[in-house]
Design a protein around this motif. Structure first.
Motif, mmCIF file in Angstrom:
data_model
loop_
_atom_site.group_PDB
_atom_site.id
_atom_site.type_symbol
_atom_site.label_atom_id
_atom_site.label_comp_id
_atom_site.label_asym_id
_atom_site.label_seq_id
_atom_site.Cartn_x
_atom_site.Cartn_y
_atom_site.Cartn_z
ATOM 1 N N PRO A 43 0.703 -1.227 -0.022
ATOM 2 C CA PRO A 43 -0.053 0.068 -0.055
ATOM 3 C C PRO A 43 0.936 1.275 -0.170
ATOM 4 C CG PRO A 43 -0.865 -1.559 1.538
ATOM 5 C CD PRO A 43 0.371 -1.976 1.022
ATOM 6 N N ALA A 44 0.538 2.323 -0.833
ATOM 7 C CA ALA A 44 1.185 3.437 -0.884
ATOM 8 C C ALA A 44 1.348 4.077 0.293
ATOM 9 C CB ALA A 44 0.527 4.302 -1.983
ATOM 10 N N LEU A 45 0.505 4.159 1.319
ATOM 11 C CA LEU A 45 0.451 4.732 2.626
ATOM 12 C C LEU A 45 1.831 4.113 3.448
ATOM 13 C CD1 LEU A 45 -0.660 6.912 4.591
ATOM 14 C CD2 LEU A 45 -2.467 5.277 5.291
ATOM 15 N N ASP A 46 1.901 2.763 3.251
ATOM 16 C CA ASP A 46 3.095 2.088 3.885
ATOM 17 C C ASP A 46 4.350 2.665 3.418
ATOM 18 O OD1 ASP A 46 1.198 0.740 5.238
ATOM 19 O OD2 ASP A 46 1.687 -1.222 4.353
ATOM 20 N N ALA A 47 4.484 2.743 2.172
ATOM 21 C CA ALA A 47 5.945 3.141 1.488
ATOM 22 C C ALA A 47 6.020 4.614 1.758
ATOM 23 C CB ALA A 47 5.865 3.129 -0.105
ATOM 24 N N TRP A 48 4.829 5.524 1.950
ATOM 25 C CA TRP A 48 5.184 6.871 2.311
ATOM 26 C C TRP A 48 5.429 6.820 3.814
ATOM 27 C CZ3 TRP A 48 5.544 11.596 0.782
ATOM 28 C CH2 TRP A 48 5.213 12.495 1.565
ATOM 29 N N GLY A 49 5.047 6.186 4.616
ATOM 30 C CA GLY A 49 5.596 6.018 6.116
ATOM 31 C C GLY A 49 6.977 5.853 6.202
ATOM 32 N N GLN A 50 7.367 4.875 5.226
ATOM 33 C CA GLN A 50 8.958 4.449 5.383
ATOM 34 C C GLN A 50 9.718 5.647 4.741
ATOM 35 O OE1 GLN A 50 9.740 0.813 3.072
ATOM 36 N NE2 GLN A 50 11.755 1.416 2.817
ATOM 37 N N PHE A 51 9.187 6.279 3.563
ATOM 38 C CA PHE A 51 9.921 7.357 3.186
ATOM 39 C C PHE A 51 9.932 8.472 4.171
ATOM 40 C CE2 PHE A 51 9.266 11.640 1.159
ATOM 41 C CZ PHE A 51 10.271 11.725 0.648
ATOM 42 N N VAL A 52 8.980 8.682 5.044
ATOM 43 C CA VAL A 52 9.037 9.836 6.105
ATOM 44 C C VAL A 52 10.063 9.453 7.342
ATOM 45 C CG1 VAL A 52 7.704 11.033 7.655
ATOM 46 C CG2 VAL A 52 6.725 10.656 5.440
ATOM 47 N N ARG A 53 9.909 8.141 7.678
ATOM 48 C CA ARG A 53 11.146 7.819 8.431
ATOM 49 C C ARG A 53 12.438 7.888 7.970
ATOM 50 N NH1 ARG A 53 6.926 4.102 9.063
ATOM 51 N NH2 ARG A 53 8.013 2.443 8.008
ATOM 52 N N GLU A 54 12.696 7.357 6.865
ATOM 53 C CA GLU A 54 14.079 7.552 6.218
ATOM 54 C C GLU A 54 14.456 9.214 5.947
ATOM 55 O OE1 GLU A 54 13.877 5.380 2.480
ATOM 56 O OE2 GLU A 54 13.771 3.491 3.733
ATOM 57 N N HIS A 55 13.757 9.976 5.862
ATOM 58 C CA HIS A 55 13.891 11.571 5.658
ATOM 59 C C HIS A 55 13.475 12.492 6.565
ATOM 60 C CE1 HIS A 55 16.271 9.948 2.124
ATOM 61 N NE2 HIS A 55 15.185 9.244 1.840
ATOM 62 N N PRO A 56 13.689 12.434 7.565
ATOM 63 C CA PRO A 56 13.100 13.468 8.594
ATOM 64 C C PRO A 56 13.535 14.591 8.315
ATOM 65 C CG PRO A 56 14.859 12.165 9.747
ATOM 66 C CD PRO A 56 14.633 11.446 8.323
ATOM 67 N N GLU A 57 14.618 15.052 7.554
ATOM 68 C CA GLU A 57 14.995 16.376 7.192
ATOM 69 C C GLU A 57 13.951 16.952 6.311
ATOM 70 O OE1 GLU A 57 16.980 13.664 4.255
ATOM 71 O OE2 GLU A 57 16.263 13.255 6.114
ATOM 72 N N LEU A 58 13.362 16.142 5.566
ATOM 73 C CA LEU A 58 12.247 17.037 4.804
ATOM 74 C C LEU A 58 11.137 17.398 5.240
ATOM 75 C CD1 LEU A 58 12.580 14.394 1.501
ATOM 76 C CD2 LEU A 58 13.734 16.654 2.052
ATOM 77 N N GLY A 59 10.989 17.129 6.583
ATOM 78 C CA GLY A 59 9.813 17.665 7.408
ATOM 79 C C GLY A 59 8.426 17.143 6.747
ATOM 80 N N TYR A 60 8.482 16.047 6.249
ATOM 81 C CA TYR A 60 6.894 15.338 5.910
ATOM 82 C C TYR A 60 6.684 14.667 7.239
ATOM 83 C CZ TYR A 60 7.624 16.668 1.113
ATOM 84 O OH TYR A 60 7.659 17.373 -0.247
ATOM 85 N N ARG A 61 5.232 14.371 7.225
ATOM 86 C CA ARG A 61 4.678 13.766 8.220
ATOM 87 C C ARG A 61 4.200 12.352 7.689
ATOM 88 N NH1 ARG A 61 2.014 18.775 9.932
ATOM 89 N NH2 ARG A 61 -0.042 17.462 9.012
ATOM 90 N N PRO A 62 3.972 11.390 8.465
ATOM 91 C CA PRO A 62 3.182 10.265 7.832
ATOM 92 C C PRO A 62 1.518 10.411 8.143
ATOM 93 C CG PRO A 62 3.915 9.755 10.238
ATOM 94 C CD PRO A 62 4.584 10.918 9.997
ATOM 95 N N GLY A 63 0.902 9.622 7.200
ATOM 96 C CA GLY A 63 -0.548 9.887 7.223
ATOM 97 C C GLY A 63 -1.321 9.980 5.928
ATOM 98 N N PHE A 64 -2.484 9.645 5.654
ATOM 99 C CA PHE A 64 -3.124 9.699 4.499
ATOM 100 C C PHE A 64 -2.999 10.932 3.935
ATOM 101 C CE2 PHE A 64 -6.811 10.704 2.152
ATOM 102 C CZ PHE A 64 -6.851 9.704 1.290
ATOM 103 N N TRP A 65 -3.504 12.092 4.471
ATOM 104 C CA TRP A 65 -3.550 13.561 3.900
ATOM 105 C C TRP A 65 -2.412 14.011 3.471
ATOM 106 C CZ3 TRP A 65 -7.914 14.532 1.665
ATOM 107 C CH2 TRP A 65 -8.961 13.790 2.318
ATOM 108 N N GLN A 66 -1.186 13.683 4.294
ATOM 109 C CA GLN A 66 -0.060 14.063 3.860
ATOM 110 C C GLN A 66 0.734 13.481 2.618
ATOM 111 O OE1 GLN A 66 -0.685 13.305 6.938
ATOM 112 N NE2 GLN A 66 -0.613 15.596 7.640
ATOM 113 N N LEU A 67 0.360 12.398 2.429
ATOM 114 C CA LEU A 67 0.328 11.482 1.164
ATOM 115 C C LEU A 67 -0.533 11.926 0.054
ATOM 116 C CD1 LEU A 67 1.662 9.283 -0.566
ATOM 117 C CD2 LEU A 67 -0.226 7.731 0.206
#
Length: 78
Positions: free
Chosen positions: A9-33
């Protein structure tokens, strides 16, 4: 034939991306994706890291999503 392994699921991949790149300032979650896809969906589809499953929801290639998403997030829009 396409290899079906590595798709999630794209939401899972998004969560992984956010954890790998905290320097970008993105948050996990549906609306952020959702907001990220508003800007970068075409590039992600073109690089075949996201696909629409059953015309309902997004799936992502867990191995390559993060790299392409990073490029989208850090490259200037043309």
């Amino acid at each position: 034939m396409t290899n079906t392994h590595g798709w999630a699921p794209a939401l899972d991949a998004w969560g992984q991306f956010v954890r790998e790149h905290p320097e970008l300032g993105y948050r996990p979650g549906f609306w952020q994706l959702h907001n990220f896809l508003r800007l970068h969906r075409d590039a992600l589809v073109q690089h075949d890291v996201i696909r629409k499953a059953r015309n309902k929801f997004w799936i992502a290639n867990a191995q390559s999503f993060s790299g392409v998403a990073f490029d989208c997030a850090t490259s200037p829009r043309v």
